[in-house]
Every structure is written in C-alpha cells, then in structure tokens.
Write a protein that holds these residues in place. Structure first.
Motif, PDB file in Angstrom:
ATOM      1  N   ILE A 195     -24.701  43.746 119.836  1.00  0.00           N
ATOM      2  CA  ILE A 195     -24.377  44.079 121.225  1.00  0.00           C
ATOM      3  C   ILE A 195     -24.901  45.493 121.464  1.00  0.00           C
ATOM      4  CG2 ILE A 195     -22.490  44.485 122.861  1.00  0.00           C
ATOM      5  CD1 ILE A 195     -22.826  41.569 122.158  1.00  0.00           C
ATOM      6  N   GLY A 196     -25.415  45.754 122.656  1.00  0.00           N
ATOM      7  CA  GLY A 196     -25.927  47.084 122.949  1.00  0.00           C
ATOM      8  C   GLY A 196     -27.269  47.312 122.263  1.00  0.00           C
ATOM      9  N   TYR A 197     -27.449  48.505 121.666  1.00  0.00           N
ATOM     10  CA  TYR A 197     -28.751  48.826 121.076  1.00  0.00           C
ATOM     11  C   TYR A 197     -29.159  47.887 119.953  1.00  0.00           C
ATOM     12  CZ  TYR A 197     -29.429  52.881 123.970  1.00  0.00           C
ATOM     13  OH  TYR A 197     -29.622  53.682 125.052  1.00  0.00           O
ATOM     14  N   PRO A 198     -28.255  47.513 119.010  1.00  0.00           N
ATOM     15  CA  PRO A 198     -28.694  46.535 118.007  1.00  0.00           C
ATOM     16  C   PRO A 198     -29.231  45.258 118.664  1.00  0.00           C
ATOM     17  CG  PRO A 198     -26.590  47.459 117.397  1.00  0.00           C
ATOM     18  CD  PRO A 198     -26.892  47.982 118.763  1.00  0.00           C
ATOM     19  N   GLY A 199     -28.578  44.823 119.748  1.00  0.00           N
ATOM     20  CA  GLY A 199     -29.059  43.648 120.476  1.00  0.00           C
ATOM     21  C   GLY A 199     -30.460  43.880 120.996  1.00  0.00           C
ATOM     22  N   PHE A 200     -30.691  45.097 121.500  1.00  0.00           N
ATOM     23  CA  PHE A 200     -32.034  45.417 121.983  1.00  0.00           C
ATOM     24  C   PHE A 200     -33.042  45.324 120.851  1.00  0.00           C
ATOM     25  CE2 PHE A 200     -35.160  48.866 121.923  1.00  0.00           C
ATOM     26  CZ  PHE A 200     -36.062  48.324 122.824  1.00  0.00           C
ATOM     27  N   TYR A 201     -32.658  45.838 119.671  1.00  0.00           N
ATOM     28  CA  TYR A 201     -33.638  45.823 118.581  1.00  0.00           C
ATOM     29  C   TYR A 201     -33.955  44.417 118.119  1.00  0.00           C
ATOM     30  CZ  TYR A 201     -34.155  50.756 118.573  1.00  0.00           C
ATOM     31  OH  TYR A 201     -34.488  51.999 118.978  1.00  0.00           O
ATOM     32  N   VAL A 202     -32.965  43.517 118.167  1.00  0.00           N
ATOM     33  CA  VAL A 202     -33.272  42.113 117.882  1.00  0.00           C
ATOM     34  C   VAL A 202     -34.345  41.618 118.864  1.00  0.00           C
ATOM     35  CG1 VAL A 202     -32.372  39.769 117.893  1.00  0.00           C
ATOM     36  CG2 VAL A 202     -31.030  41.598 116.874  1.00  0.00           C
ATOM     37  N   CYS A 203     -34.100  41.882 120.171  1.00  0.00           N
ATOM     38  CA  CYS A 203     -35.057  41.441 121.189  1.00  0.00           C
ATOM     39  C   CYS A 203     -36.416  42.110 120.991  1.00  0.00           C
ATOM     40  CB  CYS A 203     -34.550  41.767 122.597  1.00  0.00           C
ATOM     41  SG  CYS A 203     -32.997  40.988 122.986  1.00  0.00           S
ATOM     42  N   ALA A 204     -36.385  43.407 120.662  1.00  0.00           N
ATOM     43  CA  ALA A 204     -37.641  44.148 120.543  1.00  0.00           C
ATOM     44  C   ALA A 204     -38.476  43.595 119.402  1.00  0.00           C
ATOM     45  CB  ALA A 204     -37.342  45.629 120.331  1.00  0.00           C
ATOM     46  N   VAL A 205     -37.817  43.323 118.262  1.00  0.00           N
ATOM     47  CA  VAL A 205     -38.563  42.777 117.122  1.00  0.00           C
ATOM     48  C   VAL A 205     -39.154  41.428 117.498  1.00  0.00           C
ATOM     49  CG1 VAL A 205     -38.313  41.847 114.802  1.00  0.00           C
ATOM     50  CG2 VAL A 205     -37.270  44.038 115.388  1.00  0.00           C
ATOM     51  N   MET A 206     -38.366  40.608 118.207  1.00  0.00           N
ATOM     52  CA  MET A 206     -38.893  39.307 118.621  1.00  0.00           C
ATOM     53  C   MET A 206     -40.057  39.481 119.591  1.00  0.00           C
ATOM     54  SD  MET A 206     -37.192  37.515 116.724  1.00  0.00           S
ATOM     55  CE  MET A 206     -38.051  36.011 117.088  1.00  0.00           C
ATOM     56  N   LEU A 207     -39.977  40.486 120.461  1.00  0.00           N
ATOM     57  CA  LEU A 207     -41.077  40.730 121.405  1.00  0.00           C
ATOM     58  C   LEU A 207     -42.345  41.095 120.637  1.00  0.00           C
ATOM     59  CD1 LEU A 207     -42.263  41.190 124.238  1.00  0.00           C
ATOM     60  CD2 LEU A 207     -41.371  43.504 124.155  1.00  0.00           C
ATOM     61  N   ILE A 208     -42.187  41.930 119.612  1.00  0.00           N
ATOM     62  CA  ILE A 208     -43.356  42.345 118.841  1.00  0.00           C
ATOM     63  C   ILE A 208     -43.955  41.143 118.115  1.00  0.00           C
ATOM     64  CG2 ILE A 208     -44.079  43.756 116.880  1.00  0.00           C
ATOM     65  CD1 ILE A 208     -41.892  45.768 117.867  1.00  0.00           C
ATOM     66  N   VAL A 209     -43.073  40.325 117.520  1.00  0.00           N
ATOM     67  CA  VAL A 209     -43.559  39.107 116.861  1.00  0.00           C
ATOM     68  C   VAL A 209     -44.276  38.220 117.880  1.00  0.00           C
ATOM     69  CG1 VAL A 209     -42.855  36.988 115.710  1.00  0.00           C
ATOM     70  CG2 VAL A 209     -41.787  39.150 115.085  1.00  0.00           C
ATOM     71  N   ALA A 210     -43.650  38.051 119.061  1.00  0.00           N
ATOM     72  CA  ALA A 210     -44.216  37.197 120.102  1.00  0.00           C
ATOM     73  C   ALA A 210     -45.591  37.708 120.516  1.00  0.00           C
ATOM     74  CB  ALA A 210     -43.293  37.149 121.308  1.00  0.00           C
ATOM     75  N   TYR A 211     -45.699  39.032 120.652  1.00  0.00           N
ATOM     76  CA  TYR A 211     -46.978  39.622 121.044  1.00  0.00           C
ATOM     77  C   TYR A 211     -48.030  39.353 119.983  1.00  0.00           C
ATOM     78  CZ  TYR A 211     -50.344  43.189 122.444  1.00  0.00           C
ATOM     79  OH  TYR A 211     -51.484  43.844 122.832  1.00  0.00           O
ATOM     80  N   TYR A 212     -47.612  39.524 118.703  1.00  0.00           N
ATOM     81  CA  TYR A 212     -48.558  39.331 117.616  1.00  0.00           C
ATOM     82  C   TYR A 212     -49.063  37.885 117.595  1.00  0.00           C
ATOM     83  CZ  TYR A 212     -50.717  39.582 113.053  1.00  0.00           C
ATOM     84  OH  TYR A 212     -51.631  39.538 112.035  1.00  0.00           O
ATOM     85  N   VAL A 213     -48.133  36.943 117.707  1.00  0.00           N
ATOM     86  CA  VAL A 213     -48.519  35.532 117.692  1.00  0.00           C
ATOM     87  C   VAL A 213     -49.461  35.236 118.861  1.00  0.00           C
ATOM     88  CG1 VAL A 213     -47.680  33.176 117.914  1.00  0.00           C
ATOM     89  CG2 VAL A 213     -46.437  34.795 116.506  1.00  0.00           C
ATOM     90  N   ALA A 214     -49.113  35.755 120.053  1.00  0.00           N
ATOM     91  CA  ALA A 214     -49.954  35.518 121.229  1.00  0.00           C
ATOM     92  C   ALA A 214     -51.345  36.099 121.011  1.00  0.00           C
ATOM     93  CB  ALA A 214     -49.318  36.121 122.467  1.00  0.00           C
ATOM     94  N   MET A 215     -51.387  37.277 120.362  1.00  0.00           N
ATOM     95  CA  MET A 215     -52.673  37.911 120.098  1.00  0.00           C
ATOM     96  C   MET A 215     -53.511  37.039 119.174  1.00  0.00           C
ATOM     97  SD  MET A 215     -53.146  41.704 118.566  1.00  0.00           S
ATOM     98  CE  MET A 215     -53.135  41.293 116.827  1.00  0.00           C
ATOM     99  N   ARG A 216     -52.868  36.528 118.117  1.00  0.00           N
ATOM    100  CA  ARG A 216     -53.608  35.685 117.179  1.00  0.00           C
ATOM    101  C   ARG A 216     -54.077  34.407 117.869  1.00  0.00           C
ATOM    102  NH1 ARG A 216     -53.828  37.505 111.879  1.00  0.00           N
ATOM    103  NH2 ARG A 216     -55.460  35.944 111.800  1.00  0.00           N
TER     104      ARG A 216
END
Lengths: 388, 338
Positions: A195-216
């Motif tokens: 909840i709060g910032y840890p929740g953000f970091y979960v989302c952020a890591v997923m966003l980075i993974v999502a970006y990487y996959v989309a890039m590939r």
C-alpha cells in the motif's frame, strides 16, 4: 515463402519506420531502456515539485502506462483500432480480486490470474472480431465490451457483485492465508504490505518489465510482421501470408497488458467495479496513446501520464487557487483571468482535455513524441548551421 | 398479442431516433467520407434548443403575489403571460414544437461552421484521426452545454393536449388496454416524415441528384463543372439539422442532459454499421430493427427465458450480423474496411 515475404516487406515498408540498423538500434534501445527504468523508479522524487509525487498518482501513471503500452501493441503496430479494451482491464481486476478473496493476499498470484483471465478473454473476443477490419472491427470490439459491461451489472452479479463492486470481506476463505484476523487484510508481496509507495514500486517494476517486453516485441521479426500488416495487409494476404495468427497474437498480448493493468489496480486498491469496462474507459486509453504518439514505445506512457496528471491536478483547481496563481497581476486583470480560466479547471477539466486533444490531433497527429522529435530536429539543425 | 403490439410501438419511436441519427451519420460519411463522432453532440444540441426555447418563453418577472395577505410575497410570472394572457400561456405550453423555429437555423449554422471550420481539413486524414478529432469536439460541445445548463436533466414537457395516452387498441381493433402516449406516436410520425423528406430531397430534386452523383463519383461530377464541395457542405448542414430535430422532439420522452448525445452516439454507430456503412436505406432499416428488438428483449417473458438479454441485445445483434454479413445488412464492398 512466408519468411521471404516478411523479409521483402521488412525492406519495403517497415524500413522507413525503423531507420537505424538492428545492431545499432539495439544499443540505443538499451540505453533508452535504462534511462526509462531509472526515470520510472525515481518518479516520486522528480514529480514532487509539480505536485504529482504522491503514491496514489504515481501508481496511476504506472498502471495506465502499462495499459497504454499494451493498447499501442495492437493499435500502433497493426493499426487495428479497438474500442473495447477496457473490458480486459475489468476482467483483470475481477480476476485479481477473486484471487485475493479465494487464495491469498499475495499480489503475485493475483497478477498471474489477472493476466491469464484477460488473455483467454481476449483470445475469444479477438478470434471473432479480427475476422473484420476497419470500423467493423472497432464496432465489434465495442459491442463485446459493452456486453461485458452490461452483463457485469445485471446477470453476472454473483461474480461481479453488480453496482457495489467486488470487495474483500472478512469471511472470505483465502485458503493459503488462513482466515483473517481483526480487520480486512491488505495486499502483500510475500509478507510486505503493498500500500502506498511499496504499491507504487510493484507497479513501477511491472511497468518497466512491460516496457521491456514491448520493446523486444517491436524490434522482433514478429513486430516487423505486425507493422507490415499495418502498412498493407492486402499485399501480405496476396503473397500467401496468413496474417490472422499474427493479429490475433497481438490482440491477445495487448489484452494481457490490459489485464495486468487491471490487476494492478486491484493490487493498490482491492476493489473491482464494472465502470472500469465502460466504453469511456476504452476511449480514454485511445486518447492516451494518440496524445503520446501512436506506434512509439515511450509515447503511450507519456500520454497516460499527461492525462492522469491533468485529471488529478486540474480538477482540484478552484477559484481561490487560480486567484493565487494570477496574484502578480493588477486586481482587474486578475479577476478577468480567473473568470476566463475558470471554465477550464475544476469540474470543467474535461473541456481542457477536449480542447488539448483536438489541437493535438489537428496540429500534431504524431502526438507529443512527434513534437519532441520536431523540436530536437530544429535544435540540431540550428546547431549544425552555426558550426558550418 | 396486445403486449407485442405495444412493444413494437415502443421500439418504433426509439428506432425513429436511432434511424434519424444514423441517417445523418451515413449522409456525412457517404458524401464527405468523414466519420463524425460529434453527431451525438448535435443530437444533444438539438435537445437543448428546445430547452433554450422553453427558457426564453418563460422569461419571468417577479410580481407581488396578492393572494398572500400576511406578508409581502412574490411570484414569478412569465412576460408572455403578462403581455398576451391566455395566448401567452398557450405559447409556453407549446414550447417544444415552437423550438423548431430556433432549431433549424441554429443547427444549420452549427453544421456549416463545423464543416468549414474543422471537418474540411480532415477529408484526406485517416478515419482514426477523423474519429478522434470529432470525438474531441464532442467532448468540448458537451462540456460547454454542461457549464451553461448544469449537469442535471431538464424536464421539457410536451404540450398539454398531447400529454395523455392514445387508445391505440381501439383504432386498430385490438380491444381495450392498449394505450400509447400521444407524444411517442407524434415522434414516430415525425421521424418517418423527416426520413421521407430526406429521401425525397435526394431523389426528386436536382440538388439531390447532384449529391447522389457526387457520392458515386465525386471526381467526374467535379469535372462537369459542378461545385461538389459546396453541396456537400450543405449536406453536412442538413445532417446536422436532422440530428438536431431528432433531439429536439425527443426531449418530452427523455429529459435532456449533457451526455445524452454520447449515449445515443454509441448505439447509432452500431446501427450504422449493422445497416452497412454508406447505405442510407440500411441505416434507416437497422435503426428501426434494433429499436424494436431492443424493446422486445425488455419484455418480462423474454427476460425469463434468457436473463440479461435486454442489456445486450443490440450488441449481440451487431456481432451476429457482422459475422453473417461482413458489411452489414445493405453495405457495399470496400467501404471503411481499410
């Protein structure tokens, strides 16, 4: 045959959109990716001066960024304009909340279930809708999404809990966690509260993974094929290349991205409502993608961020805040400015959105990314002029 | 049987609204090749023309209420009532039909301005961009209306004479108990008239002939020395008027609010696509068809067999039609498939 076709099309059509060679672009891609990852992880720091650093909002940036990246895999690469993508977002949310209710409060299974459920759902809808192209495809996806939305409100109430929305309850089984102690449990990542910032970091890591996959995906032969479909599907069909599996794969991947975004919404706030599936939500992700720049990797994320930022910050403005902003002007002018700007903020922020949106489509069809490209081109031109 | 007739009638007036909006959409698409997502907003603007007319006619003055003797009380009395007495009262009562005087010129103006000011720059752009820019315009129009008239639905009643129900059963010999609101009957007749007028205009006038020829082959008509563009612009204005009138007359059935246009737009697009892009007859046919099916699906007997069918029937029909007939009921090949 098919490999040769792709190769021809790669040279013929797609070359224009990917100017650099494969090896060179792969290095600059990785640099861009690294910059992107750092920028995403430090969002709470560099966004706080403009009042957007708090967890609720940065979470939204990340979640809608994922949604828009996924939408762009379909729309940006293949050119199929889906008007029903919010359905996958909703399915992802419901699947995640059910995982919280039945299995465990851990977010990992919730995300897996969200992605899988929306993937299967996208497979079904995509299989039927992709038999048509153009506006017929758009209307089919819209029809399916509206059906899901209406059914979630009426007949499917046992699964969706209708208008109240699906919520956690004290007597949920949660077989892996055991019964809840006092109060409602919060979502966790292997014991750490998200909840709060840890929740953000979960989302952020997923966003980075999502970006990487989309890039590939974008840089892969598969991505090439998708762009070839966008530039001329007929030609591909005539040369004996069956495009259906490719468009369907793109549709499913894009639906899974939406499902991931939906399950992350449930992660940061364990609640799922049918309004997430309404066609306005589908329209929103189209706006984000176009605003940022269709077909670019970074554009959709930017678009999502800009729209969510406007929504949160602009809608909170009122006359007093405006008065403070125009404080430096003489009183008459100050009042005039407040009256002029008033309809565009607060309740009326949609008006700003509409106007900005029209201006973008009229003058910058390539979105913010095209704008950035033009500016940087101008700068480099003036620099080279000076040196010569 | 009675119930079936009643449901068919119920569907017809809704179908009339769908058909009118879809007709305008198809006209614009067939002539200019532009997908107008702001058409629902035009429908809504028409409805607010009726609201505006009502507000103008009931402009009031505060005068002292002499029936209250204990303290000084004031009541609002419309100027029209003060000046014209009973005639004024009647004018106020008929504000929705009178609004036609405002709706036609206003919507024509809006249509022409919209075409010249925005749409003409989008002929050559992709359909996705046309959809997006008109969608943006729709948001803008909607928000302006919201900031002027507020977010709540505004009741605009039909004239008193036709506020009751007609004994339809007696007219067509079905026995008692088949009552149907007058205004809905009027709406049905009205929409049929407008549809007939548009078709007659296209078929029997020289202007209409040129427009039809231009829809078939714009270049050739242009080469014959005819200013196609100007006529198409006027067609856009006509489509706007049709949508506006449809909205204006719909106000007694559904009190207008700022997002009614969007609600109708989504369904109208489904209607246009089911009818087949570019086919005027298809649009009208699909409009009435979907309207009737929608009201049949909301019957309790049907809902008992297939729960939830009333919520999804329109979309379900759209999916089935598009699977069986790829270009809608009466669509032509190659339109909007790219």
């Amino acid at each position: 045959m098919s490999a040769a076709t792709v190769d021809t099309l790669r040279r013929g059509n797609a070359a224009a959109s990917v100017p650099a060679g494969d090896t060179a672009s792969s290095r600059s891609d990785h640099i861009k990716f690294a910059v992107f990852a750092i920028a995403v992880l430090t969002m709470p720091v560099w966004l706080s001066p403009i009042g957007a650093g708090y967890p609720d909002l940065v979470q939204k940036f990340a979640i809608f960024g994922i949604f828009a990246i996924g939408f762009n895999i379909l729309f940006g690469l293949t050119g199929y304009l889906s008007f029903g993508h919010a359905a996958f977002l909703g399915v992802g949310s419901y699947a995640a909340v059910w995982s919280f209710k039945l299995l465990t409060m851990n977010v990992v299974p919730a995300m897996i279930f969200g992605v899988l459920a929306s993937g299967v759902f996208a497979l079904l809808i995509g299989y039927v809708s992709l038999r048509r192209t153009g506006i017929y495809f758009s209307i089919l996806t819209l029809a399916f999404a509206q059906m899901s939305y209406n059914l979630a409100y009426s007949v499917l109430t046992p699964i969706t809990n209708g208008e109240t929305g699906l919520q956690l309850a004290l007597h949920d089984p949660r077989v892996l966690d055991g019964p809840a102690e006092a109060g409602l449990p919060t979502t966790t990542l292997f014991g750490m509260e998200t909840i709060g910032y840890p929740g953000f970091y979960v989302c952020a890591v997923m966003l980075i993974v999502a970006y990487y996959v989309a890039m590939r995906i974008t840089r892969s032969p598969f991505g090439m094929t998708l762009r070839a479909i966008k530039s001329n599907q007929n030609r591909m069909n005539y040369t004996g290349f069956n495009t259906r599996p490719y468009t369907l794969a793109a549709f499913v991947i894009s639906g899974m991205y939406a499902g991931l975004a939906g399950s992350l919404m449930a992660v940061v706030d364990p609640l799922a409502g049918a309004e997430r599936m309404q066609w306005t939500a589908s329209g929103e992700v189209v706006l984000m993608t176009i605003l940022g720049g269709t077909g670019t990797l970074l554009g959709p994320v930017l678009g999502a961020g800009i729209i969510k930022y406007f929504e949160n910050i602009f809608s909170a403005f009122n006359d007093q805040v405006l008065g403070r902003i125009f404080d430096f002007l003489p009183e008459v002018l100050q009042n005039l400015m407040v009256t002029l700007v008033h309809p565009f903020v607060g309740e009326g922020w949609h008006l700003t959105l509409g106007v900005v949106f029209m201006l973008i489509v009229i003058f910058l069809p390539g979105g913010v990314m095209e704008g950035i490209g033009r500016i940087s081109a101008r700068i480099s031109r003036s620099r080279s002029n000076r040196s010569s | 049987m009675d119930a079936l007739v009643l449901q068919a009638l119920n569907g017809l007036d809704k179908g009339g609204a769908y058909a009118l909006i879809a007709l305008g959409l198809t006209l614009i698409f067939g002539t200019l090749g532009v997908v107008n997502f702001a058409h629902g907003a035009l429908f809504m603007l028409g409805a607010f023309c009726a609201v505006t007319m009502q507000k103008i006619l009931t402009l009031s003055k505060q005068i002292e209420d002499t029936s209250v003797t204990f303290f000084k009380a004031f009541k609002e009395v419309p100027y029209l009532e003060i000046w014209l007495g009973d005639t004024g009262r009647m004018l106020i009562d008929y504000s929705v039909p009178i609004a036609i005087l405002l709706t036609i010129p206003f919507m024509l103006l809006v249509g022409l301005v919209m075409e010249r000011g925005l749409v003409q720059f989008f002929y050559k752009r992709s359909h996705a961009e046309q959809i997006l820019v008109t969608f943006g315009l729709a948001i803008v129009i909607q928000e302006i209306i919201k900031s002027v008239f507020g977010a709540n639905p505004i009741p605009t009643p039909a004239p008193d004479v036709v506020s009751g129900s007609a004994d339809v059963g007696a007219w067509i010999g079905f026995g008692d108990g088949l009552y149907y609101p007058y205004w809905r009957l009027i709406y049905l007749g009205f929409s049929l008239t407008i549809i007939g007028a548009v078709f007659a205009f296209l078929r029997f006038t020289t202007f209409g002939m040129v427009v039809r020829a231009g829809m078939q082959d714009r270049e050739t008509v242009g080469l014959l020395g005819i200013d196609v563009q100007r006529r198409f612009t006027i067609v856009f204005g006509i489509a706007a008027v049709v949508a506006g009138l449809a909205g204006m007359m719909y106000t007694p059935i559904l009190p207008p609010d700022y997002h009614m246009g969007m609600d109708f737009l989504v369904l109208s697009f489904v209607v246009v696509v089911v009818g087949g892009m570019g086919s005027l007859e298809g649009a009208v046919l699909a409009g009435f068809l979907l309207g009737i099916l929608q009201s049949f699906a909301s019957m309790n007997e049907v809902k008992a067999i297939i729960p939830g069918i009333d919520q999804i029937i329109v979309y379900l029909v759209a999916v089935v039609v598009l699977q069986v007939r790829p270009r809608g009921l009466l669509g032509r090949r190659g339109v909007m498939e790219g």
